[in-house]
Scaffold this motif. Structure first.
Motif, PDB file in Angstrom:
ATOM      1  N   VAL A  28       0.839  -1.203   0.000  1.00 50.27           N
ATOM      2  CA  VAL A  28       0.000   0.000   0.000  1.00 50.27           C
ATOM      3  C   VAL A  28       0.872   1.250   0.000  1.00 50.27           C
ATOM      4  O   VAL A  28       1.887   1.317   0.698  1.00 50.27           O
ATOM      5  CB  VAL A  28      -0.915   0.012   1.250  1.00 50.27           C
ATOM      6  N   GLY A  29       0.449   2.233  -0.772  1.00 48.24           N
ATOM      7  CA  GLY A  29       1.102   3.537  -0.788  1.00 48.24           C
ATOM      8  C   GLY A  29       0.062   4.592  -1.117  1.00 48.24           C
ATOM      9  O   GLY A  29      -1.128   4.297  -1.190  1.00 48.24           O
ATOM     10  N   ILE A  30       0.525   5.837  -1.306  1.00 42.52           N
ATOM     11  CA  ILE A  30      -0.403   6.886  -1.722  1.00 42.52           C
ATOM     12  C   ILE A  30      -0.073   7.280  -3.160  1.00 42.52           C
ATOM     13  O   ILE A  30       1.075   7.236  -3.578  1.00 42.52           O
ATOM     14  CB  ILE A  30      -0.413   8.103  -0.771  1.00 42.52           C
ATOM     15  N   SER A  31      -1.106   7.665  -3.889  1.00 41.32           N
ATOM     16  CA  SER A  31      -0.954   7.952  -5.313  1.00 41.32           C
ATOM     17  C   SER A  31      -0.166   9.231  -5.559  1.00 41.32           C
ATOM     18  O   SER A  31      -0.050  10.099  -4.687  1.00 41.32           O
ATOM     19  CB  SER A  31      -2.326   8.065  -5.968  1.00 41.32           C
ATOM     20  N   LYS A  32       0.353   9.340  -6.768  1.00 39.93           N
ATOM     21  CA  LYS A  32       1.063  10.545  -7.181  1.00 39.93           C
ATOM     22  C   LYS A  32       0.141  11.761  -7.046  1.00 39.93           C
ATOM     23  O   LYS A  32       0.577  12.829  -6.615  1.00 39.93           O
ATOM     24  CB  LYS A  32       1.548  10.371  -8.623  1.00 39.93           C
ATOM     25  N   ALA A  54      -8.494  -2.242   9.268  1.00 41.06           N
ATOM     26  CA  ALA A  54      -9.759  -2.513   8.586  1.00 41.06           C
ATOM     27  C   ALA A  54      -9.874  -1.588   7.384  1.00 41.06           C
ATOM     28  O   ALA A  54      -9.481  -0.417   7.452  1.00 41.06           O
ATOM     29  CB  ALA A  54     -10.930  -2.294   9.536  1.00 41.06           C
ATOM     30  N   ALA A  55     -10.410  -2.116   6.320  1.00 40.95           N
ATOM     31  CA  ALA A  55     -10.591  -1.322   5.104  1.00 40.95           C
ATOM     32  C   ALA A  55     -11.387  -0.067   5.422  1.00 40.95           C
ATOM     33  O   ALA A  55     -12.404  -0.124   6.107  1.00 40.95           O
ATOM     34  CB  ALA A  55     -11.301  -2.151   4.044  1.00 40.95           C
ATOM     35  N   GLY A  56     -10.875   1.073   4.946  1.00 49.14           N
ATOM     36  CA  GLY A  56     -11.565   2.338   5.140  1.00 49.14           C
ATOM     37  C   GLY A  56     -11.223   3.066   6.417  1.00 49.14           C
ATOM     38  O   GLY A  56     -11.659   4.188   6.625  1.00 49.14           O
ATOM     39  N   GLU A  57     -10.420   2.434   7.290  1.00 49.54           N
ATOM     40  CA  GLU A  57     -10.039   3.088   8.547  1.00 49.54           C
ATOM     41  C   GLU A  57      -8.611   3.612   8.455  1.00 49.54           C
ATOM     42  O   GLU A  57      -7.753   3.010   7.817  1.00 49.54           O
ATOM     43  CB  GLU A  57     -10.149   2.100   9.707  1.00 49.54           C
ATOM     44  N   ALA A  58      -8.353   4.727   9.128  1.00 45.86           N
ATOM     45  CA  ALA A  58      -7.014   5.310   9.140  1.00 45.86           C
ATOM     46  C   ALA A  58      -6.040   4.334   9.796  1.00 45.86           C
ATOM     47  O   ALA A  58      -6.355   3.744  10.823  1.00 45.86           O
ATOM     48  CB  ALA A  58      -7.025   6.635   9.883  1.00 45.86           C
ATOM     49  N   PHE A  59      -4.868   4.153   9.181  1.00 49.88           N
ATOM     50  CA  PHE A  59      -3.882   3.275   9.791  1.00 49.88           C
ATOM     51  C   PHE A  59      -2.518   3.936   9.944  1.00 49.88           C
ATOM     52  O   PHE A  59      -1.617   3.386  10.549  1.00 49.88           O
ATOM     53  CB  PHE A  59      -3.798   1.928   9.051  1.00 49.88           C
ATOM     54  N   GLU A  61      -0.555   8.288   9.418  1.00 49.25           N
ATOM     55  CA  GLU A  61      -0.803   9.637   8.950  1.00 49.25           C
ATOM     56  C   GLU A  61       0.472  10.255   8.413  1.00 49.25           C
ATOM     57  O   GLU A  61       1.577   9.854   8.769  1.00 49.25           O
ATOM     58  CB  GLU A  61      -1.426  10.517  10.037  1.00 49.25           C
ATOM     59  N   VAL A  62       0.257  11.202   7.525  1.00 46.26           N
ATOM     60  CA  VAL A  62       1.367  11.921   6.921  1.00 46.26           C
ATOM     61  C   VAL A  62       1.116  13.413   7.140  1.00 46.26           C
ATOM     62  O   VAL A  62      -0.031  13.870   7.118  1.00 46.26           O
ATOM     63  CB  VAL A  62       1.522  11.555   5.416  1.00 46.26           C
ATOM     64  N   GLU A  63       2.190  14.128   7.412  1.00 45.71           N
ATOM     65  CA  GLU A  63       2.078  15.559   7.668  1.00 45.71           C
ATOM     66  C   GLU A  63       2.842  16.301   6.587  1.00 45.71           C
ATOM     67  O   GLU A  63       3.980  15.963   6.258  1.00 45.71           O
ATOM     68  CB  GLU A  63       2.680  15.869   9.048  1.00 45.71           C
ATOM     69  N   ALA A  67      -0.973  20.420   6.040  1.00 45.42           N
ATOM     70  CA  ALA A  67      -1.933  19.749   6.917  1.00 45.42           C
ATOM     71  C   ALA A  67      -1.438  18.371   7.328  1.00 45.42           C
ATOM     72  O   ALA A  67      -0.488  17.838   6.760  1.00 45.42           O
ATOM     73  CB  ALA A  67      -3.271  19.598   6.201  1.00 45.42           C
ATOM     74  N   VAL A  68      -2.121  17.803   8.316  1.00 50.01           N
ATOM     75  CA  VAL A  68      -1.910  16.407   8.696  1.00 50.01           C
ATOM     76  C   VAL A  68      -3.036  15.616   8.039  1.00 50.01           C
ATOM     77  O   VAL A  68      -4.202  15.999   8.147  1.00 50.01           O
ATOM     78  CB  VAL A  68      -1.951  16.230  10.228  1.00 50.01           C
ATOM     79  N   SER A  69      -2.676  14.552   7.340  1.00 48.94           N
ATOM     80  CA  SER A  69      -3.675  13.760   6.618  1.00 48.94           C
ATOM     81  C   SER A  69      -3.603  12.303   7.030  1.00 48.94           C
ATOM     82  O   SER A  69      -2.514  11.735   7.133  1.00 48.94           O
ATOM     83  CB  SER A  69      -3.436  13.857   5.115  1.00 48.94           C
ATOM     84  N   ASP A  70      -4.771  11.713   7.246  1.00 51.86           N
ATOM     85  CA  ASP A  70      -4.830  10.283   7.518  1.00 51.86           C
ATOM     86  C   ASP A  70      -4.591   9.510   6.232  1.00 51.86           C
ATOM     87  O   ASP A  70      -4.997   9.935   5.146  1.00 51.86           O
ATOM     88  CB  ASP A  70      -6.205   9.893   8.073  1.00 51.86           C
ATOM     89  N   ILE A  71      -3.953   8.364   6.380  1.00 55.04           N
ATOM     90  CA  ILE A  71      -3.814   7.398   5.293  1.00 55.04           C
ATOM     91  C   ILE A  71      -4.718   6.239   5.693  1.00 55.04           C
ATOM     92  O   ILE A  71      -4.623   5.726   6.811  1.00 55.04           O
ATOM     93  CB  ILE A  71      -2.359   6.911   5.128  1.00 55.04           C
ATOM     94  N   TYR A  72      -5.615   5.864   4.791  1.00 54.03           N
ATOM     95  CA  TYR A  72      -6.603   4.841   5.095  1.00 54.03           C
ATOM     96  C   TYR A  72      -6.189   3.492   4.514  1.00 54.03           C
ATOM     97  O   TYR A  72      -5.663   3.430   3.405  1.00 54.03           O
ATOM     98  CB  TYR A  72      -7.972   5.245   4.531  1.00 54.03           C
TER      99      TYR A  72
END
Length: 131
Positions: A28-32, A54-59, A61-63, A67-72
């Protein structure tokens, strides 16, 4: 990894599923697109190996400077491995989001969530519609 062969969550995480020892494992990663939206990353809180997700839950975070953003988590399972070097080398996420910038590998315990993920074409269409 080839972005066109990955699966995507609506929350901009990508997933590459592979078989390992008879079990499905999702990298798992985050998209470009997400990286570009976040701009300058300054910190990542990686998930802990062994953590149940669990799918759809924050596991994690990246700052960024914005802002601070959850990665799900796009899948349900257990964190098998995390990309430890990211904590000190955040530029890997920006420079190579589909390669060295991966965040975690998750042993999938329930693959129902995979059906909700989009292919590359559907993800690109979603991004275009959001713009």
């Amino acid at each position: 990894m080839d972005p066109e062969k990955l699966l995507y969550a609506k929350t901009h995480e990508w997933v590459a599923v592979a078989e390992s020892e008879g079990q499905k494992v999702a990298t798992v990663g985050i998209s470009k697109h997400a990286v570009e939206a976040l701009t300058d990353l300054v910190f990542i809180e990686l998930p802990k190996p062994g953590a149940k997700v669990a799918a759809g839950e924050a596991f994690c975070e990246v700052e960024s400077v914005k802002a601070v953003s959850d990665i799900y988590s796009p899948v349900t399972g257990e964190v098998a491995e995390v990309n430890e070097p990211l904590a000190d080398e955040l530029e890997k996420i920006s420079d190579d989001p589909y390669g060295d910038g991966w965040i975690a590998r998750i042993r999938i315990t329930d693959d129902a969530a995979l059906a909700a993920l989009m292919d590359h074409a559907a993800y690109e269409k979603m991004i275009a519609e959001e713009a």
